[in-house]
Design a protein around this motif. Structure first.
Motif, mmCIF file in Angstrom:
data_model
loop_
_atom_site.group_PDB
_atom_site.id
_atom_site.type_symbol
_atom_site.label_atom_id
_atom_site.label_comp_id
_atom_site.label_asym_id
_atom_site.label_seq_id
_atom_site.Cartn_x
_atom_site.Cartn_y
_atom_site.Cartn_z
ATOM 1 N N LEU A 65 -6.166 -4.843 5.476
ATOM 2 C CA LEU A 65 -5.144 -3.793 5.488
ATOM 3 C C LEU A 65 -5.225 -2.884 6.716
ATOM 4 O O LEU A 65 -6.271 -2.324 7.018
ATOM 5 C CB LEU A 65 -5.281 -2.930 4.223
ATOM 6 C CG LEU A 65 -4.240 -1.830 4.044
ATOM 7 C CD1 LEU A 65 -2.852 -2.421 3.857
ATOM 8 C CD2 LEU A 65 -4.610 -0.970 2.831
ATOM 9 N N ARG A 123 -5.719 6.033 0.623
ATOM 10 C CA ARG A 123 -4.714 4.996 0.456
ATOM 11 C C ARG A 123 -4.973 4.250 -0.844
ATOM 12 O O ARG A 123 -6.114 4.130 -1.291
ATOM 13 C CB ARG A 123 -4.774 4.006 1.630
ATOM 14 C CG ARG A 123 -3.447 3.323 1.945
ATOM 15 C CD ARG A 123 -2.569 4.249 2.738
ATOM 16 N NE ARG A 123 -1.321 3.633 3.146
ATOM 17 C CZ ARG A 123 -0.367 4.305 3.791
ATOM 18 N NH1 ARG A 123 -0.538 5.578 4.104
ATOM 19 N NH2 ARG A 123 0.763 3.705 4.125
ATOM 20 N N TYR A 178 -2.756 0.320 8.501
ATOM 21 C CA TYR A 178 -1.611 1.188 8.285
ATOM 22 C C TYR A 178 -1.678 2.329 9.282
ATOM 23 O O TYR A 178 -2.731 2.616 9.856
ATOM 24 C CB TYR A 178 -1.581 1.728 6.850
ATOM 25 C CG TYR A 178 -2.891 2.329 6.387
ATOM 26 C CD1 TYR A 178 -3.197 3.671 6.634
ATOM 27 C CD2 TYR A 178 -3.828 1.555 5.722
ATOM 28 C CE1 TYR A 178 -4.383 4.215 6.220
ATOM 29 C CE2 TYR A 178 -5.047 2.099 5.312
ATOM 30 C CZ TYR A 178 -5.310 3.432 5.558
ATOM 31 O OH TYR A 178 -6.511 3.976 5.154
ATOM 32 N N LYS A 179 -0.556 2.974 9.486
ATOM 33 C CA LYS A 179 -0.498 4.051 10.470
ATOM 34 C C LYS A 179 -1.304 5.249 9.984
ATOM 35 O O LYS A 179 -1.232 5.672 8.827
ATOM 36 C CB LYS A 179 0.957 4.481 10.682
ATOM 37 C CG LYS A 179 1.757 3.490 11.509
ATOM 38 C CD LYS A 179 3.139 4.047 11.818
ATOM 39 C CE LYS A 179 3.907 3.114 12.729
ATOM 40 N NZ LYS A 179 5.257 3.624 13.056
ATOM 41 N N THR A 180 -2.086 5.811 10.894
ATOM 42 C CA THR A 180 -2.847 7.019 10.618
ATOM 43 C C THR A 180 -2.753 7.937 11.814
ATOM 44 O O THR A 180 -2.330 7.537 12.899
ATOM 45 C CB THR A 180 -4.336 6.717 10.348
ATOM 46 O OG1 THR A 180 -4.892 6.095 11.515
ATOM 47 C CG2 THR A 180 -4.493 5.805 9.144
ATOM 48 N N TRP A 200 -3.909 0.428 -2.532
ATOM 49 C CA TRP A 200 -3.303 -0.839 -2.146
ATOM 50 C C TRP A 200 -3.519 -1.891 -3.231
ATOM 51 O O TRP A 200 -4.386 -1.753 -4.096
ATOM 52 C CB TRP A 200 -3.889 -1.340 -0.818
ATOM 53 C CG TRP A 200 -5.369 -1.579 -0.808
ATOM 54 C CD1 TRP A 200 -6.348 -0.690 -0.456
ATOM 55 C CD2 TRP A 200 -6.055 -2.778 -1.209
ATOM 56 N NE1 TRP A 200 -7.591 -1.256 -0.592
ATOM 57 C CE2 TRP A 200 -7.457 -2.537 -1.048
ATOM 58 C CE3 TRP A 200 -5.649 -4.031 -1.661
ATOM 59 C CZ2 TRP A 200 -8.424 -3.508 -1.343
ATOM 60 C CZ3 TRP A 200 -6.601 -4.994 -1.960
ATOM 61 C CH2 TRP A 200 -7.964 -4.734 -1.790
ATOM 62 N N VAL A 202 -2.324 -1.298 15.169
ATOM 63 C CA VAL A 202 -0.997 -1.113 14.561
ATOM 64 C C VAL A 202 0.074 -1.043 15.645
ATOM 65 O O VAL A 202 1.117 -1.696 15.559
ATOM 66 C CB VAL A 202 -0.976 0.162 13.699
ATOM 67 C CG1 VAL A 202 0.447 0.496 13.272
ATOM 68 C CG2 VAL A 202 -1.860 -0.013 12.469
ATOM 69 N N ASP A 204 0.838 -1.199 0.000
ATOM 70 C CA ASP A 204 0.000 0.000 0.000
ATOM 71 C C ASP A 204 0.865 1.238 0.000
ATOM 72 O O ASP A 204 2.055 1.191 0.327
ATOM 73 C CB ASP A 204 -0.943 -0.004 1.201
ATOM 74 C CG ASP A 204 -0.206 0.099 2.518
ATOM 75 O OD1 ASP A 204 -0.130 1.208 3.074
ATOM 76 O OD2 ASP A 204 0.318 -0.930 3.001
ATOM 77 N N ARG A 205 0.262 2.342 -0.383
ATOM 78 C CA ARG A 205 0.974 3.617 -0.416
ATOM 79 C C ARG A 205 0.009 4.756 -0.121
ATOM 80 O O ARG A 205 -1.189 4.650 -0.377
ATOM 81 C CB ARG A 205 1.632 3.822 -1.780
ATOM 82 C CG ARG A 205 0.643 3.968 -2.943
ATOM 83 C CD ARG A 205 1.356 4.347 -4.215
ATOM 84 N NE ARG A 205 0.479 4.419 -5.378
ATOM 85 C CZ ARG A 205 -0.265 5.476 -5.688
ATOM 86 N NH1 ARG A 205 -0.256 6.555 -4.901
ATOM 87 N NH2 ARG A 205 -1.021 5.489 -6.773
#
Length: 235
Positions: free
Chosen positions: A229, A17, A231-233, A19, A180, A7-8
């Motif tokens: 998925l 995001r 991810y840091k938020t 992914w 996370v 992901d990016r």
């Protein structure tokens, strides 16, 4: 047996995001709660599918087609579809009526499939075609800025743009951030204080509801049923 994902982030104000993933030998996963809706495209056994997936208000178990490839564009808070009331998407998936290896139908028009690298261009075309709109006030308020409208007005505009209340969004995003941190090895007590939970039982209840895992389970992977998925938020 694995579910490989990449992901990016994005510099588009419309995208949270991007992914993509590939499954091999995995038949199910725990789909964690999310406050964002997304467009998902996947290929399985030579057939291409596309769907809109709404925000998910609780963790659930989802089937994973074996040896499938998928791509997702997760949209930022405040981005919505004028032709589709967002509350109708909450905890639901709406499949595209027609999809092939090159195109799919969205808002009654056949469109080229997005890719991992051209997601921003794809979304920009949707914006130009008025398929996507964005309420900047919702994005600002959920991003931590002081709203310029009354609480009632903000509640109404957040609900219209996301299908959720501001409180529900905060709870979901905080639980994802907790997951996370715990997965990185943070102690439950530290996560409790850092993210503002009342106590560890409060954290535990939030994890069960939104993540479908305990703090102990988040410290180890489960290859038979991986998480969707995370991810840091910012919370």
């Amino acid at each position: 047996m694995a579910l490989h994902t990449q992901d990016r982030p994005s510099d588009s104000p419309y995208i949270a995001r991007v992914w993509r993933g590939h499954s091999s030998g995995v038949h199910r996963m725990t789909s964690v709660a999310t406050s964002h809706w997304e467009l998902v495209v996947w290929t399985h056994r030579g057939r291409t599918h596309a769907a809109l997936r709404g925000p998910e208000t609780a963790a659930s178990t989802a089937a994973v087609p074996d040896d499938s490839a998928s791509l997702g564009i997760s949209f930022a808070h405040g981005v919505s579809l004028p032709h589709l009331p967002m509350p109708r998407l909450v905890d639901r998936q709406l499949d595209s009526p027609h999809a092939d290896a090159y195109t799919f139908v969205l808002a009654g028009t056949r469109r080229p499939l997005p890719t991992f690298d051209d997601a921003e261009e794809f979304v920009a075309r949707l914006v130009r075609d008025n398929v996507l709109v964005r309420d900047p006030l919702v994005a600002e308020a959920l991003g931590g800025e002081t709203p310029r409208v009354s609480a009632r007005t903000l509640q109404r505009r957040v609900a219209a743009a996301t299908g959720l209340t501001p409180s529900a969004i905060r709870q979901i995003d905080r639980a994802r951030q907790a997951a996370v941190l715990l997965g990185e090895g943070a102690a439950p007590l530290d996560v409790t204080h850092r993210l503002g939970y009342y106590d560890q039982p409060h954290l535990a209840r939030s994890l069960r509801r939104f993540i479908g895992r305990t703090a102990t389970q988040l410290r180890r992977t489960d290859p038979a049923q991986p998480l969707s998925l995370l991810y840091k938020t910012h919370t």
